[in-house]
Write an enzyme that holds these catalytic residues in place. Sequence first.
Site, PDB file in Angstrom:
ATOM      1  CB  CYS A  83      -0.930  -0.008   1.204  1.00  0.00           C
ATOM      2  SG  CYS A  83      -2.008  -1.462   1.232  1.00  0.00           S
ATOM      3  CD  GLU A  94      -1.828   7.837   9.081  1.00  0.00           C
ATOM      4  OE1 GLU A  94      -1.375   8.579   8.188  1.00  0.00           O
ATOM      5  OE2 GLU A  94      -2.804   7.068   8.905  1.00  0.00           O
ATOM      6  CG  PHE A 118       0.128  -5.797   4.292  1.00  0.00           C
ATOM      7  CD1 PHE A 118      -0.410  -5.061   5.324  1.00  0.00           C
ATOM      8  CD2 PHE A 118      -0.708  -6.673   3.613  1.00  0.00           C
ATOM      9  CE1 PHE A 118      -1.738  -5.176   5.681  1.00  0.00           C
ATOM     10  CE2 PHE A 118      -2.051  -6.804   3.954  1.00  0.00           C
ATOM     11  CZ  PHE A 118      -2.564  -6.055   4.990  1.00  0.00           C
ATOM     12  CE  LYS A 125      -5.686   4.313   2.153  1.00  0.00           C
ATOM     13  NZ  LYS A 125      -4.784   5.480   2.255  1.00  0.00           N
ATOM     14  CG  HIS A 164      -1.975   4.427   5.203  1.00  0.00           C
ATOM     15  ND1 HIS A 164      -1.852   4.258   3.843  1.00  0.00           N
ATOM     16  CD2 HIS A 164      -2.126   3.167   5.720  1.00  0.00           C
ATOM     17  CE1 HIS A 164      -1.910   2.963   3.540  1.00  0.00           C
ATOM     18  NE2 HIS A 164      -2.081   2.284   4.659  1.00  0.00           N
ATOM     19  CG  HIS A 185      -6.425   0.890   1.399  1.00  0.00           C
ATOM     20  ND1 HIS A 185      -5.522   1.497   0.554  1.00  0.00           N
ATOM     21  CD2 HIS A 185      -5.677   0.316   2.385  1.00  0.00           C
ATOM     22  CE1 HIS A 185      -4.299   1.295   0.994  1.00  0.00           C
ATOM     23  NE2 HIS A 185      -4.364   0.587   2.115  1.00  0.00           N
TER      24      HIS A 185
END
Length: 414
Positions: free
Chosen positions: A165, A316, A402, A338, A305, A343
């Site tokens: 991502c 975050e 990830f 998002k 994010h 996402h």
Amino acid sequence: MSDRRRVVVTGLGWITPLGCDLEGAWSRMLRGESGVGPITKFDASAFDSRIAGEVRDFDADRFIPKKDQRRMDPFCHYGLAAAKMAVANAGIDWSREDLTRAGALMSSGIGGLHILFQQTKVFYDRGPSRFSPFMIPQMITNILPGLIAIEFGLRGPNFAVVSACATGTHSLGEAMRMIREGRADVMIAGGSEAAIMELGVGGFCAMRALSTRNDDPPRASRPFDRDRDGFVIGEGAGALVLEEYEHARRRGARIYCELAGYGATCDAFHITAPDERGEGAAQAMRLALADAGVPADQVDYINAHGTSTELNDRCETMAIKAALGDTAARRVAVSSTKSMIGHLLGAAGGVESIVCALAIHRGVVPPTINYTTPDPDCDLDYVPNQARELRVRACLKNSLGFGGHNATLCFTAV
């Protein structure tokens, strides 16, 4: 730093669940509309999560001849279309450019899942002799920048960064470096993803990463809200044209903003979960600010994010406080787009960097929609539910992938 080549943004193109035109999708985003709905691209009735941010009004014929479409995975359809839109938006005349100094750095976090799935079925149904000779070049993520180069004749730097991502954000940061270091004058950069199909949705369902708010799709993605229950998968592409500042000025280009800083780190913690202290993400933000020469208290906006997962949003938030300091963190506007488009995985950094460029250029930041119940662990200003007019001098774009990959870009007004 004063002798360093500056990098500016001159072209924008995206394919999103809110639309495939720059102004229309931006307007819907500012109105806080949702592009999330029931999955229609396959029968998802047996899946735990049956909702997604699908691209619904994309006409591939506008961008790619039909015979070429058949030789591409959908992630390449989206990515090539976004790149063409960005080039048109930038107004570049390639006949006037040194094409050895123009390149492309666009990728996908997952790549050609549709082709993999189709060809696996071909193998089991018809045997190995019936594999398509185009299977491998259709699947590989680096085929996208290759296709862009073929389309425009670009013979400069051309490769793909794959970091889940964080892919789109890393791609933009590395493209910036190509220009800054004198290896190119123009780069097309960003990300693309088309993972709304059985393997993509099924894999994330197995991880229990997706929202199961199937009865209320538009309200399912709710970053930083106490009642968030997972992310909503999305698809699309975002491409930006980056140019060396003097090069852009000489050709009279419209300049949206400057891409002034880039930070990249790794949590070295877990294959999917973020560092619970948020230190890796915080360090990426510190590095991007230092690279840009921007003090923490001059950041006006952060496009987070903000996935709508329990761990990501809490970590975050901690990272923003650690990077900026508590006082600056509580003053800065933070939003997650998002909440409206889901996402987009490897495409997220490209699309969300366009949001940053438009926020600086237009003086308005989009909201975090579906924010109704504050979470005590997420206590910053998330621009809840309504867009906000705001003079943005500097903004940060965070992407966390990830594998513990963290990438942050710092955009500034010119």
